[in-house]
Design an enzyme around this catalytic site. Structure first.
Site, short mmCIF file in Angstrom:
data_model
loop_
_atom_site.label_atom_id
_atom_site.label_comp_id
_atom_site.label_asym_id
_atom_site.label_seq_id
_atom_site.Cartn_x
_atom_site.Cartn_y
_atom_site.Cartn_z
N ASN A 70 0.87 -1.17 0.00
CA ASN A 70 0.00 0.00 0.00
C ASN A 70 0.92 1.23 0.00
O ASN A 70 1.49 1.59 1.02
CB ASN A 70 -0.89 -0.03 1.25
N ARG B 268 -2.52 -2.04 -3.51
CA ARG B 268 -3.72 -1.23 -3.32
C ARG B 268 -3.61 -0.02 -4.25
O ARG B 268 -2.61 0.69 -4.24
CB ARG B 268 -3.81 -0.77 -1.87
N HIS C 246 -12.70 3.04 0.25
CA HIS C 246 -12.69 1.96 1.26
C HIS C 246 -13.41 0.71 0.73
O HIS C 246 -13.91 -0.09 1.51
CB HIS C 246 -13.40 2.38 2.58
N ARG D 291 -11.38 15.77 7.86
CA ARG D 291 -12.18 16.15 6.69
C ARG D 291 -13.58 16.58 7.12
O ARG D 291 -14.18 15.97 8.01
CB ARG D 291 -12.30 14.99 5.70
N GLU E 187 -8.02 -5.21 5.27
CA GLU E 187 -7.89 -4.88 3.85
C GLU E 187 -6.73 -5.63 3.20
O GLU E 187 -6.82 -6.01 2.03
CB GLU E 187 -7.69 -3.36 3.71
#
Ligand code: AMP
Length: 396
Positions: free
Chosen positions: A7, A90, A179, A240, A383
């Site tokens: 990743n 990823r 996601h 965010r 993940e």
């Protein structure tokens, strides 16, 4: 087969080496400060975590350092690179081009490059990781697993924005969602844990970490999700803003004499729970501050929960009901007060949390009462394992 899961960020790189038969993590770690100086963290299975300073001018040196650590005579977990059967990368944005994972070749690299515009901070970094692995592991098959792919099943009505249609046609401005690997993994686990058929279930997945998103998974397909063209939309997150009135951009830009890039940076990096509280973006810091009487920290946590409650309600409406709600990621897996507060507002859906079962961190289990109409679950996301499974399926 051993699968190396990568990743890659712009200055960091997370990795795991996973045995695809046992699904055990043989080793994992992180390269940080790539392009600055370089630091490698390496942790073998059943071994001690080690951190060392290694020069990493580019991602190639970083991946080289990972390979050397994995094959180190004393602390390594494999003898040579030939024991790595495949690499799973990823990749953040697959646009509309990728509805599932794909084998990496020149054509797919070109198609990923064409999505760079949609994720200018992430996709180029992912591609650098892919190129570095090609250089260091020639001939080892590689797979790209996209954050957006799982959500490509959304119907047009869910992904279209109320904007001039030509922006969709010309620039592909639409909801993509992120996601996806986590939403896919967790929703499948929900079906397995509850023993119900995945293709007949209505599931809401709440991936609540520093970045947070919720999805509606109807009959095994993502039909809506809270993040949009970028990960900025939706929930109130660590830093965010999530959903705001778009006119706020111009209003504040004029008041504060900021340009559009500066405003976008404020919404991405200085907003959310950090912005509301002025304390921290981290859920743990906020819980501690709220417990010691900080009202804005309490408001930030409440605003986070409130938006989660709204989205669960919206997705129950979209699917005309809900069979299961799953919580995952850092906050979802660890913050029982949040789960309780959210579920207390869902009694209209017949949701009843069992406080004793909910008194847990990071453990896969059903946390609703036996007579809860919709089941509530805690499902730690994985993940990397999901990427390893996807990779195996494509290289087999
Ligand atoms: P993630 O992005 O999934 O790594 O999640 C990060 C968020 O999870 C941060 O807000 C953390 O405060 C929160 N988190 C992680 N571990 C814990 C914990 N043990 N207790 C409470 N919150 C946690």
């Amino acid at each position: 087969m051993n699968i190396l899961v990568i990743n890659c960020g712009s200055s960091s790189l997370k990795y795991q080496l996973i045995n695809s038969e046992s699904e055990e993590v043989l080793a994992k770690g992180l390269c940080e400060r790539i392009g600055i100086d370089g630091q490698l963290t390496y942790q073998p299975e059943n071994g001690k975590k080690e951190t060392s300073d290694i020069a990493m001018p580019t991602h190639t040196e970083a991946i080289n350092a990972v390979i050397r650590a994995l094959t180190n005579e004393a602390t390594g977990v494999i003898k040579s690179l030939s024991e790595v059967g495949a690499v799973g990368h990823r990749v953040v944005h697959g646009g509309e081009k990728f509805t599932s994972s794909c084998l990496i070749n020149e054509a797919s690299i070109k198609a990923i490059e064409e999505c760079n515009d949609l994720a200018p901070l992430h996709n180029p970094a992912n591609l650098i990781g892919i190129r570095a692995c090609e250089e260091l592991m020639p001939g080892v098959p590689m797979v790209a697993v996209f954050d957006t792919a799982f959500h490509q099943t959304m119907p047009e009505v869910a992904y279209i924005y109320g904007l001039p249609y030509e922006y969709y046609e010309k620039y592909k401005v639409r909801r993509y969602g992120f996601h996806g690997t986590s939403h896919s993994y967790v929703s499948k686990r929900v079906a397995e844990i509850t023993g119900k058929p995945y293709d007949q279930m209505k599931i809401v997945v709440c991936h609540l970490g520093n970045g947070a998103s919720i999805s509606a998974v109807n009959c095994g397909k993502s039909v809506d999700t809270s993040m949009g063209l970028t990960p900025l939309e939706g929930l109130v997150m660590g830093t965010r803003s999530g959903d705001i009135d778009p006119a706020i951009m111009e209003y504040i830009a004029k008041k504060e004499n900021k340009n559009i890039e500066e405003m976008t940076a404020v919404l991405n990096k200085k907003s959310g729970m950090l912005g509301i509280s002025g304390v921290s973006s981290d859920g743990r810091d906020l819980e501690a501050a709220a417990a010691s009487g900080n009202k804005r920290a309490e408001l930030a946590l409440d605003a986070f929960n409130y938006r989660v409650i709204k989205y669960i309600g919206a997705y129950a409406a979209v699917m005309n009901g809900v069979d299961a709600i799953a919580f995952t990621a850092g906050i979802g897996e660890n913050n029982k007060a949040m789960r309780q507060a959210v579920c207390d507002s869902l009694s209209y859906l017949g949701v009843k949390l069992d406080p004793e079962k909910n008194d847990v961190r990071g453990e896969e289990r059903i946390i609703s009462a036996d007579d809860s109409k919709a089941q509530v679950l805690l499902v730690p996301t994985n993940e990397e394992l999901a990427i390893a499974r996807e990779t195996l399926a494509l290289v087999k």
